[in-house]
Scaffold this motif. Structure first.
Motif, short mmCIF file in Angstrom:
data_model
loop_
_atom_site.label_atom_id
_atom_site.label_comp_id
_atom_site.label_asym_id
_atom_site.label_seq_id
_atom_site.Cartn_x
_atom_site.Cartn_y
_atom_site.Cartn_z
N SER A 1 -2.24 12.35 -9.18
CA SER A 1 -1.95 12.41 -10.61
C SER A 1 -0.50 12.83 -10.82
N THR B 1 -8.60 1.02 -1.40
CA THR B 1 -9.00 2.27 -2.01
C THR B 1 -10.32 2.04 -2.72
N GLU C 1 -1.62 0.91 -7.00
CA GLU C 1 -2.62 -0.04 -7.48
C GLU C 1 -2.42 -0.26 -8.98
N THR D 1 -11.65 11.46 -2.08
CA THR D 1 -12.56 10.32 -2.11
C THR D 1 -13.03 10.09 -0.68
N ARG E 1 -6.43 9.96 -5.16
CA ARG E 1 -5.56 9.49 -6.24
C ARG E 1 -4.63 10.62 -6.64
N ASN F 1 -2.61 -0.62 -12.72
CA ASN F 1 -3.50 -0.05 -13.73
C ASN F 1 -4.44 1.03 -13.20
N ARG F 2 -4.22 1.47 -11.96
CA ARG F 2 -5.07 2.53 -11.42
C ARG F 2 -4.25 3.75 -11.00
N GLY F 3 -3.07 3.53 -10.46
CA GLY F 3 -2.24 4.66 -10.07
C GLY F 3 -1.82 4.61 -8.61
N ALA G 1 -12.40 0.91 -8.91
CA ALA G 1 -12.07 1.67 -10.12
C ALA G 1 -13.31 2.32 -10.69
N GLY G 2 -13.17 3.60 -11.02
CA GLY G 2 -14.26 4.34 -11.62
C GLY G 2 -15.24 4.92 -10.65
#
Length: 253
Positions: free
Chosen positions: A50, A238, A81, A251, A48, A83-85, A241-242
């Motif tokens: 940032s 991917t 994605e 990841t 992910r 709301n995830r980035g 989430a979380g």
């Protein structure tokens, strides 16, 4: 996939890249930097990205970074994605087949055009071969993989065609995502060190047709090995989430 890279390592690398970001065309230059780091394995599949961390490291605006993200998403290297980035994309077996079909056409054409290569182009092929041999001698499989990517870029550059070279540069970045998705994939590069040397020798001897034959057999074998080793997961997915680590850490696929 090994130990995730420490945050300080990629921050230093990207901070050093600031000098490359001259005025004008900022979004494309940032995309160039991120594409290279993806090719080197700094940002593996599922990472992910940032916005805040990258903006601070590169010293660029949010709009500039988002333009770079847009360009790399268009190339198939990143995925957005909701709301995830933004994530570095994961590829699937069908992507491998498409990439290798394209490579046979593009790299094959470049080898056949080697007689008209621009000055220094064949020398860069030799340097990539020697870089891989040196890395293999040191037992550094990561460097072997990077040198192998440089070899194939140098092969493409033999055509002396800017558009072809840029296309292959993007393709190799996407291909690196395939290698990074496979456990112990670096070892897949080792057998090609000798093949790369053979292709260079044939080109240096003025035998592009034979070099072309060897290259196609090489790519056929590489595709089979990758497909045999490829883990089953759908393209573009991917982690849930979380479930992943903090932004800009690896990841595992």
């Amino acid at each position: 996939m090994g130990t995730p890279p420490a945050e300080g390592n990629w921050v230093v690398r990207l901070t050093d890249d600031r000098a490359r970001l001259d005025r004008g065309g900022y979004g494309e230059r940032v995309a160039d930097v991120l594409r290279e780091r993806i090719t080197e394995g700094v940002f593996p599949p599922g990472t992910r990205l940032s916005e805040d961390a990258l903006r601070e490291a590169l010293g660029v605006s949010r709009n500039t970074l988002r333009e770079a993200f847009r360009l790399l998403a268009h190339e198939g290297l990143l995925t957005h994605e909701f709301n995830r980035g933004v994530f570095v994309r994961k590829l699937a077996a069908d992507d491998v087949r498409e990439l290798y079909a394209f490579r046979r056409i593009i790299e094959g054409a470049a080898v056949l055009a080697a007689a008209g290569a621009p000055p220094g182009a064949l020398e860069r092929v030799r340097e990539a071969v020697e870089g891989a041999e040196s890395a293999a001698g040191d037992g550094d499989q990561v460097r072997v993989g990077t040198a192998n990517m440089r070899f194939h870029q140098a092969i493409a550059d033999l055509a002396g065609n800017r558009r072809l070279s840029e296309t292959v540069r993007r393709l190799l970045a996407e291909l690196r995502l395939v290698f990074l998705a496979i456990p112990a994939a670096q070892n897949l590069h080792q057998p090609y060190v000798r093949d790369n040397r053979q292709i260079y020798r044939l080109l240096a001897a003025g035998e592009p047709a034979e070099a072309h034959r060897v290259l196609l057999a090489y790519l056929d074998g590489a595709e089979r090995r990758l497909l045999d080793a490829f883990p089953p997961h759908p393209a573009g997915t991917t982690p849930a989430a979380g479930s992943g680590p903090p932004a800009l850490l690896v990841t595992p696929p």
